[in-house]
Design an enzyme around this catalytic site. Structure first.
Site, PDB file in Angstrom:
ATOM      1  N   ASP A 117      19.387 -13.181  61.387  1.00 53.52           N
ATOM      2  CA  ASP A 117      19.872 -11.990  62.084  1.00 53.52           C
ATOM      3  C   ASP A 117      21.392 -12.095  62.181  1.00 53.52           C
ATOM      4  OD1 ASP A 117      18.893  -9.526  63.201  1.00 53.52           O
ATOM      5  OD2 ASP A 117      19.755 -10.186  65.091  1.00 53.52           O
TER       6      ASP A 117
ATOM      7  N   GLU B 129      12.164  -6.319  65.554  1.00 57.24           N
ATOM      8  CA  GLU B 129      13.456  -6.753  66.107  1.00 57.24           C
ATOM      9  C   GLU B 129      13.493  -6.356  67.577  1.00 57.24           C
ATOM     10  OE1 GLU B 129      17.099  -6.393  64.064  1.00 57.24           O
ATOM     11  OE2 GLU B 129      16.205  -6.852  62.115  1.00 57.24           O
TER      12      GLU B 129
ATOM     13  N   TYR C  24      29.460  -4.745  55.996  1.00 63.94           N
ATOM     14  CA  TYR C  24      30.807  -4.550  56.535  1.00 63.94           C
ATOM     15  C   TYR C  24      31.869  -5.372  55.794  1.00 63.94           C
ATOM     16  CZ  TYR C  24      28.352  -2.444  60.506  1.00 63.94           C
ATOM     17  OH  TYR C  24      27.577  -1.638  61.305  1.00 63.94           O
TER      18      TYR C  24
ATOM     19  N   GLY D 114      21.225  -8.798  49.879  1.00 64.13           N
ATOM     20  CA  GLY D 114      22.518  -9.489  49.980  1.00 64.13           C
ATOM     21  C   GLY D 114      22.368 -10.832  50.668  1.00 64.13           C
TER      22      GLY D 114
ATOM     23  N   THR E  32      13.353 -11.336  54.848  1.00 65.39           N
ATOM     24  CA  THR E  32      14.372 -10.306  55.060  1.00 65.39           C
ATOM     25  C   THR E  32      14.103  -9.107  54.174  1.00 65.39           C
ATOM     26  OG1 THR E  32      16.758  -9.839  54.999  1.00 65.39           O
ATOM     27  CG2 THR E  32      15.915 -11.322  53.313  1.00 65.39           C
TER      28      THR E  32
HETATM   29  O1  CZF Z   1      29.691  -7.269  55.837  1.00 67.33           O
HETATM   30  C1  CZF Z   1      28.701  -7.911  56.098  1.00 67.33           C
HETATM   31  N1  CZF Z   1      28.631  -9.182  55.665  1.00 67.33           N
HETATM   32  C2  CZF Z   1      27.625  -9.996  55.943  1.00 67.33           C
HETATM   33  O2  CZF Z   1      27.592 -11.141  55.529  1.00 67.33           O
HETATM   34  C3  CZF Z   1      26.617  -9.432  56.744  1.00 67.33           C
HETATM   35  N2  CZF Z   1      25.475  -9.937  57.231  1.00 67.33           N
HETATM   36  C4  CZF Z   1      24.906  -8.937  57.894  1.00 67.33           C
HETATM   37  N3  CZF Z   1      25.653  -7.826  57.836  1.00 67.33           N
HETATM   38  C5  CZF Z   1      25.389  -6.520  58.390  1.00 67.33           C
HETATM   39  O3  CZF Z   1      24.945  -6.687  59.696  1.00 67.33           O
HETATM   40  C6  CZF Z   1      23.719  -6.021  59.869  1.00 67.33           C
HETATM   41  C7  CZF Z   1      22.660  -7.078  59.914  1.00 67.33           C
HETATM   42  O4  CZF Z   1      21.506  -6.557  60.376  1.00 67.33           O
HETATM   43  P1  CZF Z   1      20.191  -7.418  60.358  1.00 67.33           P
HETATM   44  O5  CZF Z   1      20.493  -8.864  60.559  1.00 67.33           O
HETATM   45  O6  CZF Z   1      19.227  -6.789  61.250  1.00 67.33           O
HETATM   46  O7  CZF Z   1      19.740  -7.332  58.830  1.00 67.33           O
HETATM   47  P2  CZF Z   1      19.084  -6.214  57.932  1.00 67.33           P
HETATM   48  O8  CZF Z   1      18.485  -5.135  58.768  1.00 67.33           O
HETATM   49  O9  CZF Z   1      20.084  -5.809  56.909  1.00 67.33           O
HETATM   50  O10 CZF Z   1      17.934  -7.036  57.191  1.00 67.33           O
HETATM   51  P3  CZF Z   1      16.711  -7.910  57.836  1.00 67.33           P
HETATM   52  O11 CZF Z   1      17.026  -9.344  57.471  1.00 67.33           O
HETATM   53  O12 CZF Z   1      16.683  -7.690  59.315  1.00 67.33           O
HETATM   54  O13 CZF Z   1      15.485  -7.441  57.141  1.00 67.33           O
HETATM   55  C8  CZF Z   1      23.573  -5.092  58.660  1.00 67.33           C
HETATM   56  O14 CZF Z   1      24.249  -3.898  58.941  1.00 67.33           O
HETATM   57  C9  CZF Z   1      24.285  -5.852  57.587  1.00 67.33           C
HETATM   58  O15 CZF Z   1      24.803  -5.024  56.570  1.00 67.33           O
HETATM   59  C10 CZF Z   1      26.710  -8.107  57.146  1.00 67.33           C
HETATM   60  N4  CZF Z   1      27.731  -7.346  56.820  1.00 67.33           N
END
Ligand code: CZF
Length: 218
Positions: free
Chosen positions: A60, A31, A179, A10, A6
């Site tokens: 994801d 993606e 969020y 977070g 990732t």
């Molecule tokens: O309030 C939140 N609590 C959470 O627990 C949570 N988990 C994911 N998210 C949000 O949803 C999208 C994921 O996108 P996503 O899965 O593509 O990940 P990412 O692009 O951040 O990183 P990667 O793992 O893909 O590299 C992003 O906007 C994250 O901020 C969250 N928001």
């Protein structure tokens, strides 16, 4: 060694609570566009496994707003970068006011595991209810399930999905990420919870707990 692939720190902090030996890998897998998280995570895990060559997890996640038929869902990261979390919250609450409904949403997280090997039969879906012992309506429950993603000729991937339902509110709290400040579960936003409290009810916590059970047997 298990690799958590990732670009989001977070996610890694939350995963470390469940997995003893995990190494974060900052690899930006492709993606694909899809209206649910499973295919995105499965494709990502295959690509990440080919890149890393060791067992990998790809996570994801997204926020699915009821009043917007699940938007931003798989586009949550892009919408966070462009509109921003506060505006998503404002829009969701405006929409609910128009329709006279409570602004509800769910967080979903799909974790895809790939180690190049096949899998045995999957366990049934698990309903975690509420870990804090509160009496919650079906609207506020947290659940998890597993599926296999096996397309002929593909490297097998196992999927672990967690969900949690809640309400969209004005931002509150400093913890978590993304969020979390606008998502309230049982009266508390995810950003007002400690990491342990969030993990106990969150989409990612439920998916990770189900994965950890599976991985202990692997
Ligand atoms: O309030 C939140 N609590 C959470 O627990 C949570 N988990 C994911 N998210 C949000 O949803 C999208 C994921 O996108 P996503 O899965 O593509 O990940 P990412 O692009 O951040 O990183 P990667 O793992 O893909 O590299 C992003 O906007 C994250 O901020 C969250 N928001």
């Amino acid at each position: 060694m298990l690799h958590y692939v990732t670009t989001n720190e977070g996610k890694v902090r939350e995963a470390e609570e469940y997995l003893d030996e995990v190494r974060a890998v900052d690899f930006d897998y492709t993606e694909v566009q899809a209206d649910d998280l499973g295919p995105i995570a499965a494709r990502g895990a295959r690509e990440a496994y080919a890149h890393v060559g060791d067992p990998v997890l790809v996570d994801d996640a997204g926020l699915f707003v009821d009043g917007f038929d699940g938007f931003p869902g798989p586009y949550s990261a892009y919408v966070e970068e462009t509109l921003g979390v506060e505006r998503v919250g404002d829009l969701a609450r405006d929409r609910a006011e128009e329709t006279g409904e409570t602004p509800r949403a769910q967080f979903k997280c799909t974790i895809a595991y790939c180690d190049g090997e096949d899998f045995a039969a999957t366990p049934d879906a698990v309903d975690y209810g509420d870990r804090r012992g509160h009496d919650l309506s079906a609207d506020d429950r947290a659940t998890a399930s597993t599926t296999d993603s096996v397309v002929a000729g593909d490297v097998p991937v196992k999927l672990f999905e967690g969900r949690v339902r809640g309400r969209i509110v004005e931002p509150r709290g400093e913890g978590g990420f993304g969020y979390d400040p606008i998502f309230e579960h049982d009266g508390t936003t995810l950003a007002e919870m400690s990491a342990a409290e969030k993990n106990a009810i969150s989409h990612r916590g439920r998916a990770l707990a189900t994965f950890a059970e599976f991985y202990a047997e692997r």
